[in-house]
Design a protein around this motif. Structure first.
Motif, mmCIF file in Angstrom:
data_model
loop_
_atom_site.group_PDB
_atom_site.id
_atom_site.type_symbol
_atom_site.label_atom_id
_atom_site.label_comp_id
_atom_site.label_asym_id
_atom_site.label_seq_id
_atom_site.Cartn_x
_atom_site.Cartn_y
_atom_site.Cartn_z
ATOM 1 N N HIS A 140 0.810 -1.225 0.000
ATOM 2 C CA HIS A 140 0.000 0.000 0.000
ATOM 3 C C HIS A 140 0.838 1.267 0.000
ATOM 4 O O HIS A 140 0.360 2.312 -0.358
ATOM 5 C CB HIS A 140 -0.880 0.061 1.239
ATOM 6 C CG HIS A 140 -1.743 -1.138 1.395
ATOM 7 N ND1 HIS A 140 -1.263 -2.333 1.845
ATOM 8 C CD2 HIS A 140 -3.038 -1.332 1.136
ATOM 9 C CE1 HIS A 140 -2.245 -3.212 1.863
ATOM 10 N NE2 HIS A 140 -3.325 -2.634 1.437
ATOM 11 N N THR A 141 2.060 1.172 0.473
ATOM 12 C CA THR A 141 2.881 2.350 0.723
ATOM 13 C C THR A 141 2.080 3.533 1.243
ATOM 14 O O THR A 141 1.910 4.530 0.581
ATOM 15 C CB THR A 141 3.636 2.854 -0.526
ATOM 16 O OG1 THR A 141 2.807 2.684 -1.659
ATOM 17 C CG2 THR A 141 4.958 2.169 -0.679
ATOM 18 N N VAL A 142 1.577 3.377 2.420
ATOM 19 C CA VAL A 142 1.016 4.559 3.076
ATOM 20 C C VAL A 142 2.157 5.548 3.244
ATOM 21 O O VAL A 142 3.296 5.152 3.465
ATOM 22 C CB VAL A 142 0.402 4.227 4.444
ATOM 23 C CG1 VAL A 142 -0.888 3.466 4.248
ATOM 24 C CG2 VAL A 142 1.360 3.405 5.283
ATOM 25 N N MET A 143 1.848 6.828 3.102
ATOM 26 C CA MET A 143 2.928 7.811 3.141
ATOM 27 C C MET A 143 3.487 7.957 4.547
ATOM 28 O O MET A 143 4.662 8.130 4.756
ATOM 29 C CB MET A 143 2.411 9.157 2.620
ATOM 30 C CG MET A 143 3.515 10.113 2.248
ATOM 31 S SD MET A 143 4.444 9.583 0.777
ATOM 32 C CE MET A 143 5.833 10.710 0.866
ATOM 33 N N GLU A 144 2.607 7.897 5.500
ATOM 34 C CA GLU A 144 3.045 8.029 6.886
ATOM 35 C C GLU A 144 3.397 6.632 7.388
ATOM 36 O O GLU A 144 2.554 5.758 7.400
ATOM 37 C CB GLU A 144 1.883 8.596 7.723
ATOM 38 C CG GLU A 144 2.200 8.739 9.190
ATOM 39 C CD GLU A 144 0.937 9.039 10.021
ATOM 40 O OE1 GLU A 144 -0.168 9.030 9.460
ATOM 41 O OE2 GLU A 144 1.086 9.260 11.220
ATOM 42 N N GLY A 146 -2.571 9.070 4.156
ATOM 43 C CA GLY A 146 -3.470 8.273 3.321
ATOM 44 C C GLY A 146 -3.456 6.788 3.644
ATOM 45 O O GLY A 146 -2.411 6.178 3.800
#
Ligand code: FES
Ligand code: FES
Lengths: 712, 152
Positions: free
Chosen positions: A359-363, A381
């Motif tokens: 998913h590579t959430v940004m946080e 996100g």
């Protein structure tokens, strides 16, 4: 989305909260007038205090009204950039008839929700559902408050309610011209009980809801004051850096805690494990950097268990082999597709594959805890990743060992990439027999999905059941496979893989039949009397073709690709139809440049905030394109190969196409949502465009695995 | 003990000189507007100014920052009125917002040395990543900020 995994993140934290006797935080957002708000309102160092003042009056649990008419609306869903705070507030304000420029929002109190018998209905933020499910009760909350305010004014003047009108929070008695502002009657209204709940508006009566509105939380995101989970600080807080078993389901064998303990600032070294937690080691220190560097310096020996040699290459191999076994479960069988295929003169067959995706959430993940209480912060996100609670469970397991000291657990980017819940990899085989008119007379689809842990049966054929295209003989079946790799919902859950398969295959059929892919799809829809949404699909398909300039002559190396779908599920009736046209060029060296993406999106009778909807589409395009171009999670020696943005790259600024969003009212029913309704068609549209541009058919992703060079 | 000047204020920070500026700013000084995204100079979420120049604070040691003027998103302007911030609000640029402090700091530094950047300038100079794909809005906002700056 989270249903199969049991309790929601919030339920979990709140359960713990009851034990710990903690406190829930609310955040407030400034008024809509961005410039004024940026000057006047700040989240302070004590952001849990509501912005509502002492003299604000609560008119029902959802809103407060101040003497100066400022309305504070409470929101139960988490902001992850989807504009949900603004959308939820608008649904209340639509009925309240207040002045939108005087509206601000804050999060509901989770404590109160549970204390008062789930007064805020639902607090999860998943499955693009906030608008779909929230609308009736949020409108009701606004209508209820409005009627109580009106009743208060009627009492004040001793006139019947029917003689009063209201606009922008000002109540007028037409006959005498007298007026009262909401702020003047709020206190009286708070005490009023309505004999019956008022009726709520139908979509054709909306005024505020259909308008694009600026987002209430934007000002907080341009001056650093929006508080994300990773930003929460409490007195005496410790920081933890974590390393979980690199091979999923492995164990800690041994580690040398002294190495870490001898480093500056280190408080302790703890092991964590438990149900649905990957086992691992945490270093706890007075700062994240101290914790992180001590953890990196500390040698850890892992017991890799039985999966230390597993690889995604093997998974693919065995899945391909499984394609030859009759599907374990059949979803659709119509007529006799096998017989038709056997006797057909033209058969088209293709095998498609998609990898695991992160998913590579940004946080990066982080969980701040103080004897565990709940902070409702902004979330970087989520993209489907926020529904799992493994990070919370892990943090709890660590916190329990710290004798009550508050701790903030932060996952490094590498840890976040390597310990995700990935979109399941899938392999599929499609076969169709084309009749003399080029239309498919029979069609079979078999999917092998690594979905057994999640999403399971409902999702593996999602978007493939009930084929929208007319085919008299059909067989759709599937196998579920399990690996040791955790899988979970990715934006659009089970669908994005299947949409790539299906819409690529239809494109292959059109070309095999020598027909235009857009007209071919139209013809197949027009022929399908059994598909109730055929007309609506044609409307959306027509819109995207027209707006994108479909059919124009393009130079060699340039092409357009089309794809369409809706968000059908086995268990739900609501859908959102979306069609995408990609226009791109492929250089002779094989570099793909997506020039433009046209997205025609079904709005149903209304959108709660067209501005937010447009941005949601942009987000999905960026995410979908990055996945098509380069992203994959591969497994070698039982562990994830990719780690940071260098090996799992995001889309870059130079790669973003010109995105054109076209809203279409395709049906008269409210749509299913918009947060994940465009992403599935980015991949097939792009790959179909590549075929149009230079003749290479893409049947597996990402594109970086293919040599796309060509010469004329 | 090192002394750091952040947003015009001096802070004594009692951590090792090789500590990344990012963590000194966030954990020691307590300014959390600067974000952690990758820790490897890949994403730009941690962008701050050193003497007006953009740096990725996750790979900048505090010893390199001592004695210089450090500016974070909180100190970019006194009242969130930097032209980039105004333009960002006008254009509703942020989605989840997590990358935006870094984006704005990178944009402000670019505008300071090049008051009328072209698209090509922007692409070359601002390599910050955004998971939510707000790049088009960022580009528009930079042009708008340039316009605001040009006004007397
Ligand atoms: S956190 Fe510094 S560049 Fe990503
Ligand atoms: S706005 Fe979400 S990462 Fe950029």
């Amino acid at each position: 989305m989270k249903a199969t995994r049991g309790i929601s993140r919030r339920d979990f934290v709140v359960t713990t909260l009851a034990v710990g006797g903690g406190l829930a935080l609310g955040f407030s957002f400034p008024k809509n007038d961005a410039e004024r708000a940026a000057l006047a309102v700040r989240l302070s160092g004590r952001p849990w205090e509501s912005l509502a003042g002492k003299s604000d009056v609560e008119v029902g649990p959802w809103l407060m009204i101040a003497p100066d008419d400022t309305v504070t609306i409470r929101v139960g869903q988490s902001e992850m950039g989807q504009g949900v705070i603004t959308s939820c507030a608008k649904m209340v304000a639509e009925e309240l008839e207040c002045d939108w420029s005087k509206v601000r929002a804050e999060y509901v109190s989770v404590n109160r929700h549970f204390r008062e018998n789930k007064v805020y209905k639902r607090l999860v933020t998943t499955s693009s559902s906030s608008v779909r499910l929230g609308r009736p009760y949020l409108q009701q909350a606004g209508a209820s408050a409005r009627e109580r305010l009106m009743a208060a004014a009627a009492q004040t003047w001793s006139v019947p309610r029917s003689e009063l009108t209201v606009k922008d929070g000002v109540i007028t008695h037409k006959l005498t011209g007298r007026t009262l502002r909401y702020g003047q009657v709020a206190e009286k209204a708070a005490a009023i009980k309505l004999p019956a709940e008022p009726k709520i508006k139908t979509p054709d009566q909306y005024t505020l809801l259909k308008k694009p509105t600026k987002l209430l939380d934007t000002p907080l995101k341009v001056d650093g004051s929006a508080t994300y989970g990773i930003d929460v600080r409490v007195p005496g807080m410790l920081y933890a850096a974590v390393k979980a078993s690199p091979v999923f389901k492995g164990k800690v064998k041994s580690y040398n805690a002294d190495v870490a303990k001898n480093r500056p600032g280190v408080h302790s070294v703890v092991e964590f494990s438990g149900e649905e937690i990957e086992t691992g080691v945490a270093v706890v220190a007075d700062s994240y950097w101290h914790a992180r560097t001590a953890l990196d310096a500390m040698p850890i020996d892992w017991d890799e268990g039985t999966h230390g040699n597993d690889s995604s290459e093997e998974f693919f191999k065995s899945s391909r082999a499984t394609l030859d076994e009759p599907g374990a479960k059949v979803v659709t069988r119509k007529g006799d597709p096998e017989a038709v295929l056997k006797n057909a003169s033209q058969v088209v067959e293709a095998i498609y594959e998609v990898p695991y995706l992160d998913h590579t959430v940004m946080e990066p993940f982080n969980v701040p805890l103080e004897k565990i209480y709940f902070h409702n912060c902004f979330l970087g996100g989520g993209f489907g990743r926020r529904g799992n609670q493994d990070d919370v469970r892990q943090a709890v397991a660590i916190a329990k060992q710290l004798g009550g000291r508050p701790v903030k657990v932060i996952w490094s980017r590498e840890e976040t990439t390597r310990h995700g819940y990935y979109r399941p990899m899938r392999v599929s085989r499609f076969r169709a027999a084309l009749g003399p008119d080029g239309m498919p007379a029979a069609w079979t689809t078999r999917v092998v999905g690594m979905d057994e842990n999640y999403p399971g049966d409902e999702q593996v054929l999602r978007g493939l059941h009930k084929l929208p295209y007319f085919v008299p003989n059909q067989l759709f079946d599937y196998h579920l496979r399990k690996t040791h790799v955790p899988t979970g919902p990715w934006t659009s859950v089970g669908r994005s893989q299947n949409e790539f398969f299906l819409e690529t295959f239809v494109d292959e059929l059109a070309h095999a039949a020598g027909q235009d892919p857009y007209h071919y799809r139209r013809a197949l829809l027009e022929a399908n009397a059994e598909f109730p949404f055929a007309k609506a699909w044609i409307r959306v398909l027509g819109a995207v073709a027209e707006k994108s300039g479909w059919g124009q002559k393009l130079p060699a190396g340039t092409g357009m690709g089309i794809a369409i779908g809706d968000s059908r599920r086995l268990s739900r009736t609501e859908i959102t139809i979306c069609a995408v046209v990609a226009t791109l060029s492929v250089s002779k060296k094989g570099e793909v440049r997506v020039e433009r993406l046209d997205v025609a999106m079904d709005t149903g009778p209304f959108l709660v905030n067209p501005l937010a909807a447009e941005r949601q589409v942009e987000m999905q395009v960026a995410m979908g394109l990055a996945a098509v171009l380069r992203q994959e999670i591969t497994i070698e020696k039982g562990r994830v190969v990719q780690a940071n943005f260098d090996t799992y790259p995001l889309l870059r600024a130079t790669e973003i196409p010109d995105i054109k969003v076209h809203f279409v009212r395709a049906t008269d029913d409210p749509i299913a949502g918009i947060g994940e309704e465009a992403i599935g068609w980015v991949a097939p549209a792009v790959c179909n465009a590549i075929f149009a541009a230079m003749g290479k058919r893409i049947r597996s992703l990402p594109l970086k695995r293919h040599d796309l060079s060509w010469h004329s | 003990m090192l002394s750091l000047r952040v947003n015009g204020k001096a802070y004594n920070v009692d951590v090792e000189p090789e500590t990344p500026l990012l963590w000194a700013i966030r954990d020691t000084i307590g300014l959390t507007g600067t974000k952690f995204g990758c820790g490897m100079a890949l994403c730009g979420a941690c962008t701050v100014h050193l003497d007006g120049k953009p740096v990725r604070s996750c790979v900048t040691r505090i010893s390199q920052a001592a004695g210089r003027e450090i500016t974070t998103i909180e100190g970019l302007s006194a009242d969130a009125q930097h032209p980039a911030q105004i333009a960002w609000r006008e254009g509703d640029v942020p989605e989840c917002g997590y990358c935006q402090s870094g984006q704005i700091m990178a944009a402000a530094a670019l505008l300071a040395k090049n008051p009328h950047p072209t698209d090509a300038d922007i692409h070359r100079e601002i390599t910050n990543l955004c998971r939510c794909g707000t790049y088009l809005r960022i580009r528009q906002a930079i042009h708008r900020a340039a316009e605001l700056m040009a006004k007397p």
